[in-house]
Write a protein that holds these residues in place. Structure first.
Motif, PDB file in Angstrom:
ATOM      1  N   ALA A   1       0.820  -1.221   0.000  1.00  0.00           N
ATOM      2  CA  ALA A   1       0.000   0.000   0.000  1.00  0.00           C
ATOM      3  C   ALA A   1       0.855   1.274   0.000  1.00  0.00           C
ATOM      4  O   ALA A   1       0.491   2.273  -0.627  1.00  0.00           O
ATOM      5  N   SER A   2       1.992   1.239   0.683  1.00  0.00           N
ATOM      6  CA  SER A   2       2.824   2.442   0.760  1.00  0.00           C
ATOM      7  C   SER A   2       3.416   2.807  -0.602  1.00  0.00           C
ATOM      8  O   SER A   2       3.674   3.982  -0.880  1.00  0.00           O
ATOM      9  N   ILE A   3       3.608   1.814  -1.456  1.00  0.00           N
ATOM     10  CA  ILE A   3       4.107   2.080  -2.812  1.00  0.00           C
ATOM     11  C   ILE A   3       2.995   2.723  -3.641  1.00  0.00           C
ATOM     12  O   ILE A   3       3.222   3.687  -4.384  1.00  0.00           O
ATOM     13  N   ILE A   4       1.801   2.218  -3.470  1.00  0.00           N
ATOM     14  CA  ILE A   4       0.654   2.790  -4.186  1.00  0.00           C
ATOM     15  C   ILE A   4       0.434   4.236  -3.737  1.00  0.00           C
ATOM     16  O   ILE A   4       0.278   5.142  -4.553  1.00  0.00           O
ATOM     17  N   ASP A   5       0.492   4.464  -2.425  1.00  0.00           N
ATOM     18  CA  ASP A   5       0.264   5.819  -1.909  1.00  0.00           C
ATOM     19  C   ASP A   5       1.373   6.770  -2.354  1.00  0.00           C
ATOM     20  O   ASP A   5       1.107   7.930  -2.683  1.00  0.00           O
TER      21      ASP A   5
ATOM     22  N   ALA B   1      -6.186 -14.095   9.461  1.00  0.00           N
ATOM     23  CA  ALA B   1      -7.194 -14.362   8.430  1.00  0.00           C
ATOM     24  C   ALA B   1      -7.281 -13.117   7.556  1.00  0.00           C
ATOM     25  O   ALA B   1      -7.480 -12.017   8.057  1.00  0.00           O
ATOM     26  N   ILE B   2      -7.081 -13.291   6.263  1.00  0.00           N
ATOM     27  CA  ILE B   2      -7.040 -12.138   5.362  1.00  0.00           C
ATOM     28  C   ILE B   2      -8.189 -12.242   4.358  1.00  0.00           C
ATOM     29  O   ILE B   2      -8.348 -13.261   3.680  1.00  0.00           O
ATOM     30  N   ARG B   3      -8.955 -11.153   4.271  1.00  0.00           N
ATOM     31  CA  ARG B   3     -10.165 -11.172   3.432  1.00  0.00           C
ATOM     32  C   ARG B   3     -10.106 -10.093   2.369  1.00  0.00           C
ATOM     33  O   ARG B   3      -9.323  -9.156   2.471  1.00  0.00           O
ATOM     34  N   PRO B   4     -10.961 -10.190   1.382  1.00  0.00           N
ATOM     35  CA  PRO B   4     -11.109  -9.072   0.455  1.00  0.00           C
ATOM     36  C   PRO B   4     -11.596  -7.852   1.248  1.00  0.00           C
ATOM     37  O   PRO B   4     -12.309  -8.046   2.235  1.00  0.00           O
ATOM     38  N   PRO B   5     -11.255  -6.635   0.898  1.00  0.00           N
ATOM     39  CA  PRO B   5     -10.572  -6.256  -0.342  1.00  0.00           C
ATOM     40  C   PRO B   5      -9.043  -6.340  -0.274  1.00  0.00           C
ATOM     41  O   PRO B   5      -8.398  -5.985  -1.258  1.00  0.00           O
ATOM     42  N   THR B   6      -8.493  -6.770   0.877  1.00  0.00           N
ATOM     43  CA  THR B   6      -7.027  -6.873   0.950  1.00  0.00           C
ATOM     44  C   THR B   6      -6.519  -7.885  -0.079  1.00  0.00           C
ATOM     45  O   THR B   6      -5.450  -7.713  -0.660  1.00  0.00           O
TER      46      THR B   6
END
Ligand SMILES: *Cc1c(COP(=O)(O)O)cnc(C)c1O
Length: 387
Positions: free
Chosen positions: A134-138, A347-352
């Protein structure tokens, strides 16, 4: 506008969609065992991959620095926030990573925001793997550069997009080296070749590889590619058990960042304790790089067993192992079931992650014993029967 209602409604909507986040009430979430509701659980969710966050040598590095320098740097380094420990850390780090220079940033998040927005402007094109952090996107958004995302690890797709721009356009290719959700790795050789062919600058993020691959120096070092990678960023906050981030590069890029990176210029520098701990962490990992090798070895063995049981672990080849469960309901059942078996797993869910790939994610650590590894295998074996 009724602001009270505005925030409340927003949160209600998140709750309805099952996307509401809360800070869990952990104490010592970095330790190997954590306690939830009086139950002791093996912690497979922290990034303390090498168990260094509570290491005597590293704590002593922090304590020594506090005793000598106190608790705050009290200014940006550009003003009066520097102390000689900083220079020692940067020199040591540059040498360790095989670069001409290094610069410390306060966090990995700030490093990516600051580096990317300092180097690129609207005249640049940034080519970014779709699963980059996310930090690259930001950072890319902040830079106002044109944002071109290529399919995850799909370098033919990257080349197709590169071809659309003529040679004179300024280009930056950015990739994580170890991807935090899938546990797979970038093909740096392909990226370096494309960067040469299309005259692009290359930046990598070694957050999950630092301390682990390449004798602790990261994936670029393991592949002998430091010389080809212009901007090599990483953190002290995961494998190295401390805090803060660094970038390794040549002297002129460093000087450029000192002059242009706003997260460096306009923020109080890290306190002495953190720099002392980082110095100790580098020294420790130099002498104990086998920890990373062991971590990769046990990850490989465990992944093989999970695959034999019938779990899909995508293309993971690192200490991060995703276990695809499929949908939200099953995922919650799986997580609760593992807690009953004494395992705490994220536990990892959308939208991640993409819809339909709801997953458990194991973050392994080098100090797992054979018994503990067996406990994990047994837990997952029973889980397979349950779901
Ligand atoms: C964790 C992480 C960061 C952010 O680093 P912090 O020091 O925690 O701010 C940046 N990039 C990647 C790939 C990460 O996993």
């Amino acid at each position: 506008m009724n602001y009270k209602v505005y925030f409340k409604n927003y949160l209600e909507k998140l709750k309805d969609e099952n996307l509401y986040r809360e800070i869990p009430l952990f104490d010592k979430g970095d330790s190997k065992y954590i306690e939830i509701k009086n139950k002791k659980l093996l912690n497979l969710a922290s990034n303390n991959y090498l168990g260094l966050s509570n290491k005597k040598e590293i704590k002593e590095g922090a304590i020594k620095a506090i005793k000598k320098y106190g608790c705050s740097s009290s200014a940006s380094r550009i003003v009066t926030g520097n102390f000689l420990l900083y220079n020692e850390l940067e020199l040591g780090l540059a040498k360790f990573k095989g670069y001409e220079a290094a610069l410390i940033f306060n966090t990995g998040y700030v490093a990516n925001l600051s580096i990317i927005s300092a180097i690129c402007d609207k005249n640049w094109v940034i080519f970014s793997d779709k699963l980059n952090h996310a930090s690259i996107i930001d950072g890319t958004l902040l830079s106002k550069a044109k944002h071109e995302r290529f399919r995850h690890l799909d370098y033919e797709h990257l080349e197709t997009i590169l071809k659309r721009y003529n040679k004179d356009v300024k280009k930056l290719i950015i990739t994580d080296t170890v991807f935090s959700m899938d546990g797979d790795v970038a093909d740096l050789e392909k990226i370096v070749k494309l960067a040469k062919d299309y005259n692009a600058l290359v930046m990598i993020d070694e957050a999950h590889a630092t301390g682990i691959f390449g004798k602790g120096r990261g994936l670029a070092h393991e592949l002998g590619l430091e010389k080809e990678i212009d901007i090599n960023m990483g953190t002290f906050s995961k494998g190295l058990g401390s805090f803060g981030a660094y970038v390794c590069c040549n002297k002129s890029i460093k000087d450029y960042l000192v002059n242009k990176a706003r997260g460096f210029i306009f923020s109080t520098s890290l306190p002495p304790a953190v720099i002392g701990a980082n110095l100790a962490a580098i020294k420790f990992i130099k002498e104990n790089y086998q920890l990373g090798e062991r971590l990769i070895e046990i990850s490989k063995k465990l992944r093989k067993k999970l695959n034999e049981i019938g779990f899909n672990t995508l293309n993971s080849s690192t200490q991060i192992i995703p276990i695809i469960i499929g949908n939200r309901e099953k995922l919650q059942i799986a997580k609760d079931f593992l807690i009953e078996s004494g395992l705490y797993v994220a536990a990892i869910r959308p939208p991640t992650v993409p819809i339909g790939t709801d997953r458990l994610r194991l973050s392994l650590r080098a100090d797992l014993t054979d018994d503990e590894l067996e406990l994990i295998v047994e837990g997952f074996r029973k889980l397979k029967e349950r779901i």
